[in-house]
Design a protein around this motif. Structure first.
Motif, mmCIF file in Angstrom:
data_model
loop_
_atom_site.group_PDB
_atom_site.id
_atom_site.type_symbol
_atom_site.label_atom_id
_atom_site.label_comp_id
_atom_site.label_asym_id
_atom_site.label_seq_id
_atom_site.Cartn_x
_atom_site.Cartn_y
_atom_site.Cartn_z
ATOM 1 N N ILE A 140 19.229 -2.743 -6.393
ATOM 2 C CA ILE A 140 17.820 -1.950 -6.295
ATOM 3 C C ILE A 140 16.648 -2.952 -6.398
ATOM 4 C CG2 ILE A 140 16.198 -0.585 -7.868
ATOM 5 C CD1 ILE A 140 18.751 0.623 -8.694
ATOM 6 N N GLN A 141 16.827 -4.236 -6.814
ATOM 7 C CA GLN A 141 16.059 -5.244 -6.662
ATOM 8 C C GLN A 141 15.727 -5.846 -5.324
ATOM 9 O OE1 GLN A 141 16.300 -8.063 -9.545
ATOM 10 N NE2 GLN A 141 14.861 -9.611 -8.489
ATOM 11 N N GLN A 142 16.842 -5.846 -4.625
ATOM 12 C CA GLN A 142 16.831 -6.297 -3.226
ATOM 13 C C GLN A 142 16.031 -5.276 -2.269
ATOM 14 O OE1 GLN A 142 20.619 -7.452 -1.850
ATOM 15 N NE2 GLN A 142 20.932 -8.981 -3.513
ATOM 16 N N LYS A 154 11.334 -6.309 -11.041
ATOM 17 C CA LYS A 154 12.416 -6.524 -12.062
ATOM 18 C C LYS A 154 12.810 -5.050 -12.374
ATOM 19 C CE LYS A 154 14.740 -8.631 -15.230
ATOM 20 N NZ LYS A 154 15.874 -9.275 -15.007
ATOM 21 N N VAL A 155 14.120 -4.976 -12.476
ATOM 22 C CA VAL A 155 14.865 -3.458 -12.506
ATOM 23 C C VAL A 155 15.501 -3.682 -13.751
ATOM 24 C CG1 VAL A 155 16.215 -1.661 -11.578
ATOM 25 C CG2 VAL A 155 14.690 -3.128 -10.124
ATOM 26 N N LEU A 156 15.532 -2.578 -14.538
ATOM 27 C CA LEU A 156 16.391 -2.397 -15.838
ATOM 28 C C LEU A 156 16.871 -1.010 -15.894
ATOM 29 C CD1 LEU A 156 17.162 -3.664 -18.298
ATOM 30 C CD2 LEU A 156 15.405 -2.583 -19.564
ATOM 31 N N ILE A 157 18.248 -0.966 -15.914
ATOM 32 C CA ILE A 157 18.942 0.278 -15.946
ATOM 33 C C ILE A 157 19.487 0.458 -17.214
ATOM 34 C CG2 ILE A 157 20.760 1.797 -14.912
ATOM 35 C CD1 ILE A 157 20.143 0.270 -12.273
ATOM 36 N N SER A 176 13.997 1.539 -15.321
ATOM 37 C CA SER A 176 12.429 1.137 -15.526
ATOM 38 C C SER A 176 12.417 0.053 -14.430
ATOM 39 C CB SER A 176 12.489 0.594 -16.820
ATOM 40 O OG SER A 176 12.315 1.526 -17.677
ATOM 41 N N VAL A 177 11.339 -0.233 -13.623
ATOM 42 C CA VAL A 177 10.947 -0.662 -12.705
ATOM 43 C C VAL A 177 9.675 -1.546 -12.726
ATOM 44 C CG1 VAL A 177 11.026 -1.277 -10.094
ATOM 45 C CG2 VAL A 177 12.555 0.437 -11.124
ATOM 46 N N VAL A 178 9.368 -2.730 -12.740
ATOM 47 C CA VAL A 178 8.120 -3.295 -12.745
ATOM 48 C C VAL A 178 7.985 -4.021 -11.216
ATOM 49 C CG1 VAL A 178 6.605 -4.960 -13.847
ATOM 50 C CG2 VAL A 178 8.225 -3.710 -15.194
ATOM 51 N N LEU A 179 6.984 -3.834 -10.718
ATOM 52 C CA LEU A 179 6.640 -4.233 -9.170
ATOM 53 C C LEU A 179 5.682 -5.297 -9.433
ATOM 54 C CD1 LEU A 179 6.810 -1.244 -6.994
ATOM 55 C CD2 LEU A 179 8.611 -2.651 -7.754
ATOM 56 N N THR A 180 5.648 -6.572 -8.719
ATOM 57 C CA THR A 180 4.628 -7.478 -8.542
ATOM 58 C C THR A 180 4.062 -7.345 -7.169
ATOM 59 O OG1 THR A 180 5.593 -9.034 -10.099
ATOM 60 C CG2 THR A 180 4.025 -9.922 -8.720
ATOM 61 N N ILE A 181 2.902 -6.544 -7.026
ATOM 62 C CA ILE A 181 2.164 -6.184 -6.002
ATOM 63 C C ILE A 181 1.344 -7.407 -5.393
ATOM 64 C CG2 ILE A 181 0.950 -4.470 -4.772
ATOM 65 C CD1 ILE A 181 1.780 -2.431 -6.969
ATOM 66 N N GLU A 182 1.253 -7.650 -4.014
ATOM 67 C CA GLU A 182 0.665 -8.654 -3.443
ATOM 68 C C GLU A 182 -0.939 -8.410 -3.732
ATOM 69 O OE1 GLU A 182 1.737 -9.030 0.470
ATOM 70 O OE2 GLU A 182 3.822 -9.841 -0.053
ATOM 71 N N ASN A 183 -1.723 -9.157 -3.687
ATOM 72 C CA ASN A 183 -2.956 -9.034 -3.710
ATOM 73 C C ASN A 183 -3.753 -8.397 -2.635
ATOM 74 O OD1 ASN A 183 -3.195 -10.293 -6.371
ATOM 75 N ND2 ASN A 183 -3.446 -12.489 -5.259
ATOM 76 N N GLY A 184 -4.514 -7.315 -3.140
ATOM 77 C CA GLY A 184 -5.288 -6.279 -1.930
ATOM 78 C C GLY A 184 -4.249 -5.300 -1.557
ATOM 79 N N TYR A 185 -3.070 -5.295 -1.932
ATOM 80 C CA TYR A 185 -2.249 -4.128 -1.347
ATOM 81 C C TYR A 185 -2.196 -2.948 -2.225
ATOM 82 C CZ TYR A 185 1.469 -2.483 1.733
ATOM 83 O OH TYR A 185 1.988 -1.872 2.666
#
Length: 528
Positions: A140-142, A154-157, A176-185
């Motif tokens: 899922i992370q990939q 980061k994915v936690l199942i 639970s999924v935590v995404l690091t989104i690029e700036n301005g996106y």
């Protein structure tokens, strides 16, 4: 060969001695500049150009790639945070292919590749389940890391344990999924729903309400169907905001295009403010219309006609009047009502077929409820607002009023000419000069002056060198040309017996008139 070098050296030394001090400085400066250019060019050509081949790397992936580069003795540059690696530009494509072929860049997780080459014999069920969950999290992370705008994830199942006993409240899987989104996106609602679908389809028996996706700031990215009230409203507001901005920008662009043909585009400023109603209405109509519109009748599909006729010859008189029980005692009986009668009855029933039309009307997605336009024009004479004539103002005012009137035609409101005129503002004002333009101009003038000065110095140096060569050529020509006849001072050598007196006369002539002394020597040499 040595003699040739000595001759060139002597000629160069002689030429150097003939130059003035300024010319020597100029030659030395030119040589220094040429040497600097050659050195800088050689440094730039020999310098290795690096490009970023890998970015947003996880620590384990960065370590694997770094080890590969070290073993291959490939030069590289590692960023201070350890998430990016730069390699030589000429080798970047081959390095990327080698890294991908060896599976060194796994986006922070192995996924199901963790089972490749591993022996599960002797592994307990708990170890296998933990390894399986880690592999699912890695897959899922990939997938998330491949989405544009996602720097890392980061994915936690959590998967409940299977039990042999029945339970009234069965446990459910969560993710639970935590995404690091690029700036301005910024993701729209459709992209967020796709992320929920990726997670739900990867983990078996996982409900959408048990999935949580958030960004690095802790802001929830809701699913549209699970949190319909919040997500749907947010998405709808965003779409309405985009429609309103697009409407205002298109109208502003059209006005600018219209006025820009009459004035310079940089002399006109347009501002448009609108209020749109996004209430969408649906109405139904059931219409019945005749087939033949000329006589207002339809098509006869059934006709029923009934005709009845009756004939009567009359009846004889009854009993004696007033003798029956129900008769009036004093009523006198009538005479014989003899005679015949005839009656007819006609009944016609016709069934007509008509047009039955059912219309379902959906109103437009938005209606312009209010609109105001403000236009600023710089007058022809910048500091004189009165240079913009009243006739020109009136023409622009009429054009803007017609645009507002046509736009508000379907608003469902009635506006008078005075009301529409209030929605248009026109003013003449000189525009302010943006700060920062003057320094740019000063830089241009400065660089232009430096360039002109450099050209002037180069031209002066070339002129002086050419002038010096021309003088040398003139001196050579004078030496080669036969001496002209000039009147030379006479020295009576025969009558002078003392050599000291002759020497003194020659020394005095050389000091007072050196040119005549040189010409005298030339004449003596020619005579000999």
């Amino acid at each position: 060969m040595n003699e040739t070098l000595v001759q060139y050296r002597d000629k160069a030394a002689q030429y150097w001695k003939q130059l003035s001090r300024n010319q020597k400085y100029m030659v030395l400066g030119t040589i220094a500049i040429l040497l600097a250019v050659v050195i800088l060019t050689s440094i730039n050509l020999s310098k290795t150009e690096y490009v970023t081949a890998f970015r947003n790397l996880q620590p384990n992936d960065a370590a694997s790639i770094k080890k590969y580069l070290d073993d291959s003795k490939i030069p590289y540059k590692l960023s201070p945070d350890g998430t990016s690696i730069e390699v030589p530009a000429s080798q970047a494509p081959s390095i990327k292919l080698d890294v991908e072929s060896q599976g060194l860049n796994k986006n922070g997780s192995l996924g199901y590749g963790a089972f490749e080459g591993s022996n599960t014999f002797g592994m307990s069920d708990n170890e296998f389940n933990v390894k399986l969950i880690n592999a699912m999290q890695g897959e899922i992370q990939q997938m998330f890391n491949q989405i544009n705008g996602v720097a890392s994830s980061k994915v936690l199942i959590t998967v409940p344990k299977e039990s042999a006993f029945l339970s009234t409240q069965p446990q459910e899987s969560t993710a639970s999924v935590v995404l690091t989104i690029e700036n301005g996106y910024r993701f729209d609602q459709a992209q967020i729903d796709t992320m929920y679908n990726l997670v739900a389809k990867t983990i078996p028996k996982l409900k959408y309400e048990n999935i949580t996706i958030s960004n690095q700031n802790g802001e929830l990215l809701p699913y549209s169907k699970t949190n319909g009230a919040i997500a749907g409203t947010s998405n709808q507001i965003q779409q309405q905001f985009q429609v309103r901005n697009q409407f205002q920008n298109e109208l502003q662009k059209n006005i600018m295009s219209l006025l820009g043909k009459m004035y310079a585009p940089d002399k006109v400023v347009v501002s448009v403010v609108s209020t749109l109603n996004f209430d969408q209405k649906t109405s139904k109509q059931n219409l019945v219309t005749p087939v033949n519109a000329a006589d207002g009748r339809g098509i006869e599909i059934s006709v029923q006609e009934n005709n009845k006729s009756a004939t009567s010859n009359g009846a004889s008189n009854g009993g004696v009047p007033g003798t029956a029980n129900t008769d009036v005692p004093t009523y006198q009986g009538g005479q014989n009502a003899g005679g015949s009668s005839q009656s007819e009855e006609t009944n016609r029933i016709v069934n007509y077929e008509v047009n039955r039309i059912a219309n379902e009307i959906v109103s437009s997605p938005f209606i312009v409820k209010d609109l105001s336009i403000s236009v600023g024009i710089e007058p022809p004479i910048k500091n004189d607002p009165n240079s913009l004539t009243q006739e020109m103002k009136d023409n622009i005012q009429k054009t803007l009023v017609s645009i507002v009137s046509a736009t508000l035609a379907d608003s469902g409101q009635t506006f008078t000419d005075a009301d529409i005129a209030k929605k248009v503002t026109l003013f003449a004002q000189p525009f302010a000069v943006a700060t920062g333009t003057e320094p740019a101009g000063v830089n241009y003038w400065m660089w232009g002056g430096i360039g002109v000065a450099a050209m002037a110095v180069a031209g002066a140096a070339g002129y002086m060198i050419r002038r010096r060569k021309q003088k040398q050529l003139e001196l050579v020509e004078e030496e080669l040309s036969p001496p002209t006849k000039v009147e030379l001072p006479t020295i009576d050598i025969d009558n002078v017996s003392n050599e000291n007196q002759i020497r003194k006369q020659l020394e005095g002539l050389a000091k007072k008139k050196p040119e005549e002394f040189v010409n005298l020597l030339r004449t003596w040499l020619v005579d000999e």
